[in-house]
Design a protein around this motif. Structure first.
Motif, PDB file in Angstrom:
ATOM      1  N   TRP A   1       0.833  -1.209   0.000  1.00 12.39           N
ATOM      2  CA  TRP A   1       0.000   0.000   0.000  1.00 12.39           C
ATOM      3  C   TRP A   1       0.863   1.252   0.000  1.00 12.39           C
ATOM      4  N   SER A   2       1.913   1.245   0.786  1.00 14.31           N
ATOM      5  CA  SER A   2       2.817   2.406   0.845  1.00 14.31           C
ATOM      6  C   SER A   2       3.372   2.736  -0.532  1.00 14.31           C
ATOM      7  N   GLU A   3       3.856   1.725  -1.208  1.00 12.75           N
ATOM      8  CA  GLU A   3       4.435   1.944  -2.536  1.00 12.75           C
ATOM      9  C   GLU A   3       3.387   2.425  -3.526  1.00 12.75           C
ATOM     10  N   ALA A   4       2.230   1.817  -3.513  1.00 13.99           N
ATOM     11  CA  ALA A   4       1.165   2.190  -4.449  1.00 13.99           C
ATOM     12  C   ALA A   4       0.695   3.625  -4.238  1.00 13.99           C
ATOM     13  N   LEU A   5       0.814   4.112  -3.017  1.00 14.40           N
ATOM     14  CA  LEU A   5       0.276   5.431  -2.674  1.00 14.40           C
ATOM     15  C   LEU A   5       1.343   6.518  -2.576  1.00 14.40           C
ATOM     16  N   GLY A   6       2.465   6.282  -3.231  1.00 16.09           N
ATOM     17  CA  GLY A   6       3.469   7.330  -3.358  1.00 16.09           C
ATOM     18  C   GLY A   6       4.667   7.220  -2.459  1.00 16.09           C
ATOM     19  N   GLY A   7       4.775   6.141  -1.722  1.00 19.23           N
ATOM     20  CA  GLY A   7       5.924   5.952  -0.843  1.00 19.23           C
ATOM     21  C   GLY A   7       7.062   5.242  -1.545  1.00 19.23           C
ATOM     22  N   PRO A   8       8.090   4.886  -0.791  1.00 24.13           N
ATOM     23  CA  PRO A   8       9.250   4.209  -1.370  1.00 24.13           C
ATOM     24  C   PRO A   8       8.904   2.801  -1.850  1.00 24.13           C
ATOM     25  N   GLN A   9       9.783   2.239  -2.635  1.00 18.48           N
ATOM     26  CA  GLN A   9       9.564   0.908  -3.192  1.00 18.48           C
ATOM     27  C   GLN A   9       9.800  -0.167  -2.121  1.00 18.48           C
ATOM     28  N   LEU A  10       8.970  -0.123  -1.108  1.00 20.08           N
ATOM     29  CA  LEU A  10       9.106  -1.052   0.007  1.00 20.08           C
ATOM     30  C   LEU A  10       8.670  -2.468  -0.363  1.00 20.08           C
ATOM     31  N   TYR A  11       7.725  -2.594  -1.282  1.00 23.54           N
ATOM     32  CA  TYR A  11       7.274  -3.922  -1.682  1.00 23.54           C
ATOM     33  C   TYR A  11       8.119  -4.468  -2.825  1.00 23.54           C
ATOM     34  N   SER A  12       8.139  -3.757  -3.933  1.00 22.18           N
ATOM     35  CA  SER A  12       8.847  -4.279  -5.110  1.00 22.18           C
ATOM     36  C   SER A  12      10.352  -4.350  -4.884  1.00 22.18           C
ATOM     37  N   GLY A  13      10.875  -3.569  -3.970  1.00 16.31           N
ATOM     38  CA  GLY A  13      12.297  -3.625  -3.683  1.00 16.31           C
ATOM     39  C   GLY A  13      12.705  -4.812  -2.833  1.00 16.31           C
ATOM     40  N   VAL A  14      11.724  -5.456  -2.182  1.00 18.77           N
ATOM     41  CA  VAL A  14      12.043  -6.540  -1.259  1.00 18.77           C
ATOM     42  C   VAL A  14      11.273  -7.829  -1.557  1.00 18.77           C
ATOM     43  N   TYR A  15       9.970  -7.726  -1.810  1.00 14.64           N
ATOM     44  CA  TYR A  15       9.116  -8.907  -1.824  1.00 14.64           C
ATOM     45  C   TYR A  15       8.748  -9.442  -3.208  1.00 14.64           C
ATOM     46  N   GLY A  16       8.560  -8.583  -4.177  1.00 10.33           N
ATOM     47  CA  GLY A  16       8.130  -9.045  -5.490  1.00 10.33           C
ATOM     48  C   GLY A  16       7.474  -7.933  -6.269  1.00 10.33           C
TER      49      GLY A  16
END
Length: 149
Positions: free
Chosen positions: A51-66
């Protein structure tokens, strides 16, 4: 202009929201069955990162999980489930109240994002997870809705 992520309070807010939503959907008689098989031990953290990444935050998901493809595959191949989707959206709205209060504009954009992603991205491949193409990007959502890339 600050992003939705920044206006919400950053990653701390999304961790709280993900925990509140998770508690609500697990307890829900319709949506809860999707979680009875078990979830990843870091489900709340991963959801908050997405959600963070989708809403303008850092690449917390795609950078770590997929990537988006991996997320969509997890939600695909289950046939149509419009009632479950509606209930998941209701649980999200209740979770927003649990972590609120939020101003009306922020509440509205978060609701619209979740309703859109639940009814579109996560419901697009109802027949088979094998239909999900590789390399999808996490959709970006701003104050004006879905952004094109």
């Amino acid at each position: 202009m600050e992003t939705v992520y920044e206006a919400a309070g950053g990653s701390e807010f999304f961790v709280k929201l993900a925990a509140a939503w998770h508690a609500r959907v697990v307890a829900d008689e319709v949506v809860g069955h999707a979680f009875r098989h078990g979830v990843h031990p870091e489900h709340t953290q991963r959801l908050a990162a997405y959600w963070s990444e989708a809403l303008g935050g850092p690449q917390l998901y795609s950078g770590v999980y997929g990537d988006e493809s991996s997320v969509v595959r997890m939600h695909s191949g289950n046939g149509p489930h419009t009632d479950m989707d509606r209930r998941a959206i209701d649980c999200f709205d209740q979770a927003l109240a649990d972590v609120g209060p939020l101003d009306a504009r922020l509440h509205g954009v978060l609701h619209d994002y979740f309703a859109w992603t639940t009814s579109n991205s996560m419901a697009r491949y109802e027949h088979s997870a094998d239909d999900v193409p590789a390399g999808l990007l996490i959709p970006a959502w701003s104050w004006d809705g879905l952004e094109t890339r």
